[in-house]
Design an enzyme around this catalytic site. Structure first.
Site: not given
Length: 435
Positions: A142, A166, A236
C-alpha cells in the site's frame, strides 16, 4: 540466539496513539534463518556490530503501509518465514509504525518521504560496506509501495527489485511518476493490484502489473458497508494474502498478458508466445524466467481470476464452439463439469454472446474447483426468451482445452442439438475420435 536474550518486536501502538498522532521513528528489525522468530533491531550506522547480518546474502526489506489502528500487521510473521524459505537472505522488517499510525492519513503520507530518506541512508551504508544494490529487494504494501519507490528513486533505480502490493491510491491518483512508484525506481518492478477503485492506485506502475480479478473487486469480499471494517479493507488486503499464498507455492497464479480484463474474460488473451521458452508469468518470488523479456517490453499488464478463498486458483478451460442455428440468438453460457458426485460450474455471463449460423465462438470457462476425471459435461445457453417457442441451437462441435494443465486430455463432442434455456448433458470424448 543466546538464552536470556530478548527479541526486538514490531512496535505495538493503540488507538490513543492514533488520535494524538505519532511522529516518525523508523526501526529496522532483522530476521535470518537462524533467528526467524526473534527479530534483532539494527543500528542504522554500524552494520558490523550485528553478527547475524551478512553483506554477502541478498536482502529483502518488508515495508508496511498506513496503520490507522496502530496494531502490528497480522501478516508480518508469515512473510518473514515464507521469504526465508525462498533463499538464505537478510529479511529486514521496516517498522515505521510511529509515523504510519495516525488517524490523519495525510500525515502518514507526508512521512513516507522522510522514512524513505532514512532507509536510503541505511542501504547506502550497506553498499559502502560491500553489499551489492542489485541484491536488494524492497516489498512494499500500500503506502509502503510508494515509500519503496522513493527509496529506489533516491538510489537512481539501481536496486534489484521492488514489489508493490496494491500501491496506495488516495493522494496518489494524480501523482507524476516522481511522486509515486514507477518502473524506473528499480531494475525490476512488479506490482499486484486488488483494490483500484478504492484504496489502491489505478493504472500500471511496474515492468509487470498483475490485476487480480481485474484489479478492483475481489470475490468473497463484502459488497456493502454493513459488514463493518472488512468492507473497507478486504479488497486491499487481498494483495498481501495472494502474495503470501504465491510465496507458499500453494497458489500458482498465472497472469495472462492482455490489454484489459474484459478482453481476458472474452478469451482473447490465452497465449503467452512473447515469453518463449517460458510460459506465462506467475505471481511470486521467482521472476527469473520472465524478467529479461519484461524489462525489454517496458510495461506489461497481466490478468487472472481467483476464487474467494485459499488456494485461490481457478481451473480454466478454453471452450471452442461451432454453432449452426437458423435464427440469431444472444445469450449467456453455463457449463458444469461432473466427476462422480462432484459438480463445478462456470458462468460465462459478463456479457451477452452471439450465436448464429455457422459461427465459431471461443469462451473462457473458469471453475472454482479442480475436478480431474470428467465423466459428464452439461451445457445451458440462457437467452432470456421466456415467451413464445423455444429455439433450437445446434452445436456442430464443442471442444474443451485445459489451460495450464497440458497433461490433461482435450475433450470434444460433435453435433449436439439443444434448446435455449434447457440444460443438455453429454459424455465428453477424446478429440481425435467422432464416436
Amino acid at each position: 540466539i543466546e538464552a536470556g536474550e530478548s527479541c526486538d518486536n514490531f512496535t505495538d501502538l493503540d488507538l490513543t496513539h492514533c488520535f494524538v498522532g505519532t511522529t516518525l521513528y523508523v526501526r529496522l528489525l532483522l530476521y535470518t534463518r537462524s533467528n526467524l522468530d526473534c527479530g534483532r533491531e539494527l543500528n542504522h550506522h554500524h552494520l558490523s556490530s550485528q553478527p547475524l547480518f551478512s553483506l554477502s546474502r541478498p536482502t529483502a526489506f518488508v515495508i508496511h503501509g498506513y496503520r490507522p489502528t496502530g496494531a502490528p500487521p497480522i501478516w508480518i510473521n508469515h512473510i518473514v518465514h515464507l521469504l526465508a524459505e525462498q533463499e538464505d537472505m537478510n529479511i529486514i522488517v521496516v517498522d515505521w509504525n510511529k509515523g504510519a499510525a495516525n488517524l490523519n492519513y495525510f500525515t502518514a503520507v507526508s512521512y513516507t518521504r522522510e522514512a524513505a530518506l532514512n532507509l536510503t541512508g541505511f542501504i547506502m551504508t550497506m553498499e559502502a560496506e560491500g553489499a551489492s544494490l542489485s541484491s536488494v529487494h524492497l516489498i512494499g504494501v500500500s503506502l509502503g509501495a510508494h515509500l519503496a519507490g522513493f527509496v529506489g528513486a533516491n538510489l537512481k533505480g539501481k536496486i534489484g527489485r521492488i514489489t508493490g502490493l496494491d500501491p496506495a491510491g488516495p493522494m496518489f491518483t494524480r501523482a507524476t511518476p516522481e511522486e509515486r512508484l514507477d518502473p524506473s525506481d528499480a531494475m525490476f518492478v512488479d506490482v499486484l493490484h486488488t483494490d483500484m477503485n478504492s484504496f489502491g492506485l489505478r493504472g500500471a506502475h511496474g515492468h509487470i502489473d498483475f490485476y487480480a480479478n481485474g484489479g478492483a473487486d475481489q470475490p468473497g469480499c463484502p459488497k456493502t458497508i454493513f459488514s463493518g471494517k472488512s468492507y473497507f479493507v478486504c479488497d486491499h488486503q487481498r494483495s498481501v494474502f495472494l502474495f503470501l499464498c504465491a510465496l507458499n507455492r500453494t497458489c500458482t497464479l498465472t497472469g495472462y498478458p492482455c490489454s484489459s480484463y474484459s478482453d481476458f474474460l472474452d478469451a482473447r488473451c490465452l497465449q503467452c508466445e512473447t515469453f518463449k521458452p517460458a510460459s506465462c508469468p506467475i505471481l511470486g518470488y521467482d521472476v527469473s524466467p520472465w524478467r529479461e523479456t519484461l524489462q525489454q517490453l517496458g510495461q506489461t499488464k497481466v490478468f487472472f481470476s481467483t476464487t474467494d478463498a485459499l488456494p485461490y486458483k481457478k481451473l480454466m478451460y478454453r471452450v471452442d464452439m461451432v454453432t449452426w442455428n437458423q435464427y440469431l440468438r444472444w445469450g449467456v453460457v453455463y457449463i458444469r463439469l461432473h466427476s462422480g458426485r462432484n459438480v463445478t460450474e462456470a458462468r460465462i455471463d459478463h456479457k451477452l454472446l452471439r450465436f448464429e449460423q455457422y459461427t465459431s465462438t471461443r469462451l473462457l470457462a473458469q471453475f472454482d474447483e479442480d475436478l480431474q476425471h470428467i465423466q459428464k459435461i452439461s451445457l445451458r445457453i440462457n437467452t432470456g426468451n421466456v415467451i413464445g417457442p423455444r429455439y433450437k441451437i445446434r452445436l456442430l462441435r464443442v471442444r474443451f482445452t485445459p489451460l495450464e494443465l497440458p497433461e490433461r486430455p482435450l475433450m470434444c463432442r460433435f453435433d449436439i442439438i439443444m434448446e435455449e434455456n434447457i440444460e443438455v448433458a453429454f459424455r465428453p470424448l477424446p478429440c481425435g475420435s467422432r464416436l
